[in-house]
Design an enzyme around this catalytic site. Structure first.
Site, mmCIF file in Angstrom:
data_model
loop_
_atom_site.group_PDB
_atom_site.id
_atom_site.type_symbol
_atom_site.label_atom_id
_atom_site.label_comp_id
_atom_site.label_asym_id
_atom_site.label_seq_id
_atom_site.Cartn_x
_atom_site.Cartn_y
_atom_site.Cartn_z
ATOM 1 N N TYR A 76 3.512 58.977 35.629
ATOM 2 C CA TYR A 76 4.608 59.373 34.590
ATOM 3 C C TYR A 76 4.544 59.108 33.517
ATOM 4 O O TYR A 76 4.704 59.373 32.265
ATOM 5 C CB TYR A 76 5.359 60.298 35.240
ATOM 6 C CG TYR A 76 4.901 61.587 35.498
ATOM 7 C CD1 TYR A 76 4.564 63.043 34.926
ATOM 8 C CD2 TYR A 76 4.865 62.119 37.565
ATOM 9 C CE1 TYR A 76 3.824 64.036 35.548
ATOM 10 C CE2 TYR A 76 3.579 63.290 37.984
ATOM 11 C CZ TYR A 76 3.219 64.184 37.291
ATOM 12 O OH TYR A 76 2.814 65.134 37.580
ATOM 13 N N VAL A 116 2.369 69.941 29.776
ATOM 14 C CA VAL A 116 3.620 69.513 29.637
ATOM 15 C C VAL A 116 4.176 68.788 28.505
ATOM 16 O O VAL A 116 4.652 67.859 27.844
ATOM 17 C CB VAL A 116 3.749 69.038 30.821
ATOM 18 C CG1 VAL A 116 3.712 69.757 32.072
ATOM 19 C CG2 VAL A 116 3.091 67.569 31.007
ATOM 20 N N HIS A 131 4.637 75.546 32.690
ATOM 21 C CA HIS A 131 5.373 74.050 34.089
ATOM 22 C C HIS A 131 6.079 72.573 34.000
ATOM 23 O O HIS A 131 6.060 71.261 34.035
ATOM 24 C CB HIS A 131 3.383 73.263 33.850
ATOM 25 C CG HIS A 131 2.011 74.636 34.710
ATOM 26 N ND1 HIS A 131 1.273 74.178 34.731
ATOM 27 C CD2 HIS A 131 3.107 75.146 35.341
ATOM 28 C CE1 HIS A 131 0.676 75.499 35.627
ATOM 29 N NE2 HIS A 131 1.501 75.757 36.050
ATOM 30 N N GLY A 209 -8.617 76.940 26.861
ATOM 31 C CA GLY A 209 -8.890 75.687 26.896
ATOM 32 C C GLY A 209 -7.582 75.390 28.249
ATOM 33 O O GLY A 209 -7.200 74.679 29.043
ATOM 34 N N THR A 210 -7.866 76.536 29.487
ATOM 35 C CA THR A 210 -7.715 76.760 31.120
ATOM 36 C C THR A 210 -8.254 76.731 31.644
ATOM 37 O O THR A 210 -9.542 77.843 31.921
ATOM 38 C CB THR A 210 -6.385 77.100 31.185
ATOM 39 O OG1 THR A 210 -5.839 77.160 32.688
ATOM 40 C CG2 THR A 210 -6.312 78.514 30.466
ATOM 41 N N SER A 211 -8.918 75.564 33.225
ATOM 42 C CA SER A 211 -9.470 76.349 33.634
ATOM 43 C C SER A 211 -9.554 77.715 34.802
ATOM 44 O O SER A 211 -10.119 77.670 35.279
ATOM 45 C CB SER A 211 -9.729 74.864 34.692
ATOM 46 O OG SER A 211 -8.337 74.928 35.358
ATOM 47 N N ALA A 252 -11.462 74.504 21.124
ATOM 48 C CA ALA A 252 -10.400 75.593 20.776
ATOM 49 C C ALA A 252 -10.259 74.971 18.885
ATOM 50 O O ALA A 252 -9.650 76.147 18.294
ATOM 51 C CB ALA A 252 -8.921 75.541 21.309
#
Ligand code: APR
Length: 266
Positions: A76, A116, A131, A209-211, A252
């Site tokens: 992270y 995030v 998330h 833009g999301t699977s 996008a």
């Protein structure tokens, strides 16, 4: 830029704009793809450098953190370093302009993200994070937010500390972890409730833009469709979402500025 696109796709952007002009309640869900053009790799992209042998699914779990907190914390810190200098792209800006002007168009927009990063906020949007937030930490044991080590909010002028050494909680001595919803964890209650309300009550749901692979967020489109909404998807590649009424199959950052322009907002 739109002129470079196939005429069938241009026609679909116009169809989407015409539909949106007649609708008031719009719910938008963004995923990693909207930040890809800002230089942030998506989750399904292969990781690079030091982390090329790991997948996000192996590191973003409570089990991984229990097993090897230093490994997950280091990952992270590396991700934070990667994201820290990134700026919003034309997709984030178009959404912020639409949201800003939504009173003029008599629309109510709810922008929900699985990301995030804070690129929506940097562009000026109000956004619901499902998330979590890369720039916040909390204690893995007592859950109390931890704000001293990293900047707690969006104050990028601070020196950001990317030290990989683990930090412990001043209250209970538990390890500090990123305030991110990992695989197998529950979504924040208030944010999820707001997202469900917006999806269930919208006229148009736009998936960007999301699977559409990760639930429960991926179920929001189904909820919207079930309640009579039209579904628009913006993604250069096909997804498992079979409920889509209008597919805008391009980046996008290309589609959203044109869509917003065709709605008369820019
Ligand atoms: N514009 C639009 N979409 C794009 C672009 C782009 N420029 N570039 C890539 N995409 C699409 C890809 O085709 C893919 O479908 O973005 C999607 C990214 O998918 P994922 O990496 O799976 O990201 P996301 O859907 O946000 O993942 C959901 O999974 O790993 C967890 O919690 C994490 O929030 C994340 C969740």
């Amino acid at each position: 830029m739109l002129a470079e696109l196939p005429s069938a796709l241009i026609a679909e952007v116009e169809r989407a704009a015409e539909l949106l002009k007649t609708k008031q309640r719009i719910c938008l869900l963004t995923g990693a793809g909207i930040s890809a053009e800002s230089g942030i790799p998506t989750f399904r992209d292969k990781q690079t450098g030091l982390w090329e042998n790991y997948s996000a699914e192996d590191l973003a779990t409570p089990d991984a953190f229990s097993r090897d907190p230093k490994l997950v914390w280091s990952w992270y810190q590396w991700r934070r370093q990667l994201v820290a200098s990134k700026k919003p792209n034309p997709a984030h800006t178009a959404l912020a302009q639409w949201q800003y002007n939504s009173q003029l168009t008599n629309q109510h927009l709810t922008l929900i993200t699985q990301n995030v990063d804070d690129l929506h906020e940097q562009a000026g949007s109000d956004v619901i994070h499902l998330h979590g937030n890369l720039w916040r930490n909390l204690c893995s044991r007592c859950q109390i937010p931890h704000t001293t080590q990293l900047k707690g909010h969006y104050d990028r002028e601070d020196n950001i500390d990317f030290d990989e050494a683990l930090i412990t909680c001043q209250h209970c001595d538990g390890y500090i972890r990123p305030d991110i919803v990992w695989f197998g964890e529950s979504l924040p209650v208030h944010e999820w409730h707001t997202a469900e309300e917006a999806a269930a009550n919208c006229d148009v749901f736009i998936s960007i833009g999301t699977s559409s692979l990760v639930y429960p967020a991926a179920g929001l489109a189904q909820l919207a469709k079930h309640n009579g909404a039209k579904i628009i998807e913006i993604n250069p590649y096909p997804t498992p979402n079979t409920l889509v009424d209008i597919t805008l199959a391009a980046k996008a950052g290309v589609i959203l500025p044109e869509l917003v322009k065709k709605m008369g907002i820019l």
